[in-house]
Design a protein around this motif. Structure first.
Motif, short mmCIF file in Angstrom:
data_model
loop_
_atom_site.label_atom_id
_atom_site.label_comp_id
_atom_site.label_asym_id
_atom_site.label_seq_id
_atom_site.Cartn_x
_atom_site.Cartn_y
_atom_site.Cartn_z
N VAL A 138 0.85 -1.19 0.00
CA VAL A 138 0.00 0.00 0.00
C VAL A 138 0.88 1.24 0.00
CG1 VAL A 138 -1.90 1.19 1.15
CG2 VAL A 138 -1.68 -1.30 1.37
N PRO A 139 1.09 1.87 -1.16
CA PRO A 139 1.88 3.11 -1.17
C PRO A 139 1.27 4.15 -0.23
CG PRO A 139 1.50 2.33 -3.40
CD PRO A 139 0.63 1.51 -2.50
N SER A 140 2.16 4.84 0.49
CA SER A 140 1.70 5.83 1.46
C SER A 140 2.87 6.74 1.85
CB SER A 140 1.19 5.14 2.73
OG SER A 140 1.08 6.08 3.79
N PRO A 141 2.58 8.05 2.10
CA PRO A 141 3.66 8.90 2.60
C PRO A 141 4.19 8.40 3.95
CG PRO A 141 1.70 10.19 2.04
CD PRO A 141 1.31 8.75 2.00
N CYS B 49 -3.82 1.31 -4.61
CA CYS B 49 -3.46 2.71 -4.88
C CYS B 49 -4.48 3.63 -4.23
CB CYS B 49 -3.47 2.98 -6.39
SG CYS B 49 -2.19 2.14 -7.28
N GLY B 50 -4.03 4.29 -3.17
CA GLY B 50 -4.92 5.25 -2.52
C GLY B 50 -4.89 6.58 -3.25
N ARG B 51 -5.89 7.39 -2.94
CA ARG B 51 -5.94 8.79 -3.36
C ARG B 51 -6.46 9.60 -2.19
NH1 ARG B 51 -3.95 11.43 -8.15
NH2 ARG B 51 -2.64 9.69 -8.91
N TYR B 52 -6.75 10.89 -2.43
CA TYR B 52 -7.25 11.76 -1.35
C TYR B 52 -6.25 11.76 -0.20
CZ TYR B 52 -11.41 10.84 -4.14
OH TYR B 52 -12.28 10.70 -5.20
N GLU B 53 -6.70 11.59 1.04
CA GLU B 53 -5.79 11.55 2.20
C GLU B 53 -5.41 10.12 2.55
OE1 GLU B 53 -5.37 15.26 2.10
OE2 GLU B 53 -4.41 14.16 3.72
N GLY B 54 -5.84 9.17 1.74
CA GLY B 54 -5.51 7.78 2.03
C GLY B 54 -6.74 6.90 2.15
N ILE B 55 -6.49 5.65 2.50
CA ILE B 55 -7.51 4.61 2.60
C ILE B 55 -7.86 4.40 4.07
CG2 ILE B 55 -8.00 2.17 2.13
CD1 ILE B 55 -5.84 2.29 -0.08
N PRO C 194 2.82 -1.13 4.04
CA PRO C 194 2.74 0.23 3.50
C PRO C 194 4.14 0.64 3.04
CG PRO C 194 1.86 0.09 5.74
CD PRO C 194 2.64 -1.16 5.50
N VAL C 195 4.28 1.11 1.82
CA VAL C 195 5.59 1.50 1.30
C VAL C 195 5.58 2.96 0.86
CG1 VAL C 195 6.27 -0.80 0.49
CG2 VAL C 195 5.00 0.71 -1.04
N SER C 196 6.76 3.59 0.98
CA SER C 196 6.90 4.98 0.54
C SER C 196 8.07 5.09 -0.43
CB SER C 196 7.15 5.91 1.74
OG SER C 196 7.51 7.21 1.27
N LEU C 197 7.88 5.88 -1.49
CA LEU C 197 8.97 6.10 -2.44
C LEU C 197 10.02 7.02 -1.85
CD1 LEU C 197 7.68 6.55 -6.09
CD2 LEU C 197 8.56 4.50 -4.96
N ASP D 66 10.71 10.87 0.84
CA ASP D 66 10.16 11.93 1.71
C ASP D 66 9.73 13.14 0.89
OD1 ASP D 66 12.55 11.13 4.32
OD2 ASP D 66 10.58 10.30 3.84
N TYR D 67 8.71 12.92 0.09
CA TYR D 67 8.05 14.00 -0.65
C TYR D 67 6.61 13.54 -0.85
CZ TYR D 67 9.64 10.60 -4.05
OH TYR D 67 9.92 9.42 -4.69
N VAL D 68 5.76 14.44 -1.23
CA VAL D 68 4.33 14.13 -1.23
C VAL D 68 3.78 14.04 -2.65
CG1 VAL D 68 2.07 14.87 -0.43
CG2 VAL D 68 4.07 15.28 1.00
N LEU D 69 3.18 12.90 -2.96
CA LEU D 69 2.50 12.72 -4.24
C LEU D 69 1.00 12.84 -4.02
CD1 LEU D 69 4.56 9.55 -5.30
CD2 LEU D 69 4.87 11.88 -6.16
N ASN D 70 0.22 12.77 -5.08
CA ASN D 70 -1.24 12.90 -4.93
C ASN D 70 -1.94 11.56 -4.79
OD1 ASN D 70 -1.31 15.67 -5.00
ND2 ASN D 70 -1.52 15.75 -7.23
N GLY D 71 -1.17 10.49 -4.98
CA GLY D 71 -1.79 9.17 -4.90
C GLY D 71 -0.73 8.09 -5.05
N GLY D 72 -1.17 6.85 -5.03
CA GLY D 72 -0.23 5.75 -5.02
C GLY D 72 0.23 5.24 -6.38
N GLU D 73 -0.40 5.73 -7.47
CA GLU D 73 -0.13 5.13 -8.79
C GLU D 73 1.33 5.30 -9.23
OE1 GLU D 73 -2.76 6.95 -8.03
OE2 GLU D 73 -4.45 5.60 -8.42
N VAL D 74 1.90 6.48 -9.02
CA VAL D 74 3.30 6.71 -9.43
C VAL D 74 4.22 5.75 -8.68
CG1 VAL D 74 5.20 8.37 -9.25
CG2 VAL D 74 2.99 9.08 -10.19
N ALA D 75 3.91 5.55 -7.41
CA ALA D 75 4.72 4.63 -6.60
C ALA D 75 4.59 3.20 -7.14
CB ALA D 75 4.26 4.69 -5.14
N VAL D 76 3.39 2.82 -7.55
CA VAL D 76 3.21 1.45 -8.07
C VAL D 76 4.00 1.28 -9.37
CG1 VAL D 76 1.53 -0.17 -9.05
CG2 VAL D 76 0.98 1.08 -6.96
#
Ligand SMILES: CC(C)N1CCN(Cc2ccc(Cn3ccc4ccc(-c5n[nH]c(N)c5C#N)cc43)cc2)CC1
Length: 252
Positions: A92-95, A118-124, A140-143, A145-155
């Motif tokens: 689960v991609p997440s900040p 792939c979450g969006r908004y503030e998460g699942i 939960p995985v993070s790419l 220390d920066y903020v994306l708008n959702g999990g798709e880029v991380a996937v």
């Protein structure tokens, strides 16, 4: 390897149809399925989000569509794998996730079935992960220390990093041996690379690379890796224990 991805923007994952990952799918090395979370909504507006309990900015992804989607993904995967008790490792991609690393990519490449939420908004809604964790591993995985708008880029990043490690995906398996963060480079950054012409725009490639002297080339690359790592990622050098750094290394 089977990979399932659930997203409200399935078209975001289209790049996984291209290049070597796309070829791995057509040759059967990678069995990738992308699902639209809205398939599992039941209202007229296909709603996937709601206001956060406790207040706060933004919206949170509702648990019901996720629970239904992940249950169907599990059932479909079990049928395909012909393993009635199989469960995917849910990523689960997440900040707020565990930092994704090359070491994790190697670990994941050894698994038979991965699923990505792939979450969006503030998460699942957290209870989705709690329920999933009762069925199998959830990470939960993070790419970074920066903020994306959702999990798709991380996937996209995680799937590419993992799939390229699968036997047969890269034309030359040696490619993954001498690269940055690979065990063979001892976790150092890779040396600069050059190709023909030997001189381009008045700039010559290092003579040692044209010498044909493999030991000297290897020594030059090691020195360059150390210099580059010291300059850009001193944290990686600190991790290397004394045994991994030779006397010559320390002289650089
Ligand atoms: C209290 C309240 C005001 N806070 C406000 C800021 N919130 C942080 C926040 C900010 C943005 C998003 C958008 N988002 C939705 C799903 C999702 C998945 C991955 C990532 C992601 N971002 N960066 C990475 N390395 C990631 C990875 N992997 C981002 C995602 C989700 C969460 C935390 C809550």
């Amino acid at each position: 390897m089977r990979i399932d991805v659930v997203s409200i923007f399935p078209e975001y994952l289209s790049p996984l149809e291209l290049s070597l990952i796309g070829k791995a799918r057509t040759t059967g090395l990678l069995d990738l399925h992308v699902h639209d979370l809205r398939t599992w909504t039941t209202d007229r507006h296909r709603t996937v989000d709601d206001a956060p309990l406790g207040g706060g900015a933004g919206m949170v992804m509702r648990p019901e569509p996720w629970a239904a989607a992940l249950a169907d993904v599990r059932e479909a995967g079990r049928r395909t794998l012909e393993e009635p008790d199989a469960v995917p490792h849910l990523l689960v991609p997440s900040p707020a996730g565990v930092p994704f690393t090359q070491a994790m990519a190697h670990e994941l490449a050894d698994e038979a079935w991965l699923a990505f939420a792939c979450g969006r908004y503030e998460g699942i809604d957290e209870r989705v992960l709690d329920v999933a964790a009762e069925q199998g591993p959830v990470t939960p995985v993070s790419l970074g220390d920066y903020v994306l708008n959702g999990g798709e880029v991380a996937v996209l990043a995680v799937v590419e990093a993992v799939a390229r490690l699968l036997p047969g995906v890269l034309g030359n398996p040696e490619s993954v041996v001498e690269e940055s963060h690979a065990p063979a480079t001892g976790g150092l950054l890779e040396a600069p690379v050059y190709t023909r012409p030997a001189t381009w725009e008045g700039r010559s490639a290092p003579d040692v690379l044209l010498s044909g002297h493999h030991a000297k080339v290897a020594a030059w690359r090691r020195e360059q890796s150390l210099r580059r790592t010291a300059a850009r990622r001193p944290d990686l050098l600190e991790r290397l224990d004394a045994a991994q750094l030779t006397r010559a290394d320390r002289a650089v």
